[in-house]
Design an enzyme around this catalytic site. Sequence first.
Site, mmCIF file in Angstrom:
data_model
loop_
_atom_site.group_PDB
_atom_site.id
_atom_site.type_symbol
_atom_site.label_atom_id
_atom_site.label_comp_id
_atom_site.label_asym_id
_atom_site.label_seq_id
_atom_site.Cartn_x
_atom_site.Cartn_y
_atom_site.Cartn_z
ATOM 1 C CB ALA A 96 14.830 26.031 3.272
ATOM 2 C CE LYS A 97 7.372 22.913 3.078
ATOM 3 N NZ LYS A 97 8.244 21.946 3.811
ATOM 4 N NE ARG A 98 15.311 30.028 4.459
ATOM 5 C CZ ARG A 98 15.211 29.154 5.453
ATOM 6 N NH1 ARG A 98 14.119 28.431 5.600
ATOM 7 N NH2 ARG A 98 16.197 29.012 6.328
#
Lengths: 279, 279
Positions: A96-98
């Site tokens: 998700a590369k949050r």
Amino acid sequence: MTKQELFENIQRKKSFLCVGLDTDVNKIPEHLFDESDDPIFAFNKAIIDATADLCVAYKPNLAFYESLGLEGWEILERTVEYIRTYYPDQFIIADAKRGDIGNTSAMYARTFFGNMDFDSVTVAPYMGEDSVTPFLTYEDKWVTLLALTSNKGAFDFQFMKDAETGERLFEKVLKTSLNWGTDENMMYVVGATKAEMLTDIRAIIPEHFLLVPGVGAQGGSLAEVAKYGLNSTCGLLVNSSRQIIYASQDADYAKAARLEAEKVQLEMEQILFAAELIQ
Amino acid sequence: MTKQELFENIQRKKSFLCVGLDTDVNKIPEHLFDESDDPIFAFNKAIIDATADLCVAYKPNLAFYESLGLEGWEILERTVEYIRTYYPDQFIIADAKRGDIGNTSAMYARTFFGNMDFDSVTVAPYMGEDSVTPFLTYEDKWVTLLALTSNKGAFDFQFMKDAETGERLFEKVLKTSLNWGTDENMMYVVGATKAEMLTDIRAIIPEHFLLVPGVGAQGGSLAEVAKYGLNSTCGLLVNSSRQIIYASQDADYAKAARLEAEKVQLEMEQILFAAELIQ
């Protein structure tokens, strides 16, 4: 999942393969749209059933699900539930590369660890400590922090050298984040297109697991990655997405995916055996 | 929305306020749960109706919606539709802090610009050019790139000095990204807790719009931000979230939100007048 459990799964399955579930509605076999009301989930289910004994992890990339709106979000939830129910030994990573300010990252952590039952989330380091640590408050859940990515844009900032220490940015991310978590709750994304860099990375984080994308379609070599990256608990999850899940776009897609996964698993078995991590 | 349209909206409304719709189910007034089947959307709708003539932009933070699962995603979609339908002059920013390899960022772009009708998405720069440029292929849509954030963790990496050029990382992000887009399709997140740094930032990007969080609850001063950040097309969107939307947790919450927004708008009107950007 604990680090020890993950390593035991790797030994038992003789594999450190992670299958990337980057399921693209434009790339799945056309016949699925005739056969199923829910072709994307049907595709995921078939891929999972065909590969679960050959891999130790699945990694759905959120972008592919979000781009389908509500329906995609529902398919994602059902996919995670399906893996949890039928293949409870899988490590499931939300790619998700949050990353946001503290109270907001806490919301994302709740999404992926509270509402859904992922084992880990990929997190971008740019915003620093308070954007990462809220993900580390859940027992046996992991942060997979971006360090050195496998794309061309990795060269824009990740190799910038610190005037004070001489460290490159990705090295500074590794070193700084050692204060945030441990090798029991943090792993790092390290792109396989730069396998020789794993020597420098292992000097900083000898014990941590690395999630290595970019083997296969993105061009890295598994033997190179193992040569420089393997440690005493394997320490590697090597991801393959397109090469496995789109091995065929015909009716035999699941079988073809299995054959591709088998090839990778066999190579991994030889690597683990040569390193005396399995007998 | 074009840059010129955004500036005209600012002049007409005498405001460069962006209201952050960080709607937290645990913070909205309790009576909404009795009165409405859909209390979160009801809250958003009331806040929007009470503030739309006082602001030029809304910024829902995705984390707050994702953490509610499917329902949250649906509320987000309806909120964007509501603003588009009833207040078409609003600039709507998806505060999503996305960013992934090229084909994956393209999926995110489709989500926010194709499926939903946002004007801009916040994007994290760590993965470089190919993680950002897919968002720039939609006409009159914008990237809002993280440069200098307002949280404590900003100091972990964003101030790292480049051994070759002496630039700090956030400055390198600004300079490098000048090759990716223009002041007509890129703006930058610059935290208000470091207003004096706006001088250095304006030296690199004199013409771009800046999205400035951190005025109010996070501690920055509007006068300081304007002093160092204002340019000939205003060039600022100043965000306030908690201070406005949670001004009251009682039945008068919308009225209280309006009063807070009015205070900010009045200060902005004075600033715009003093700078001769309005008459």
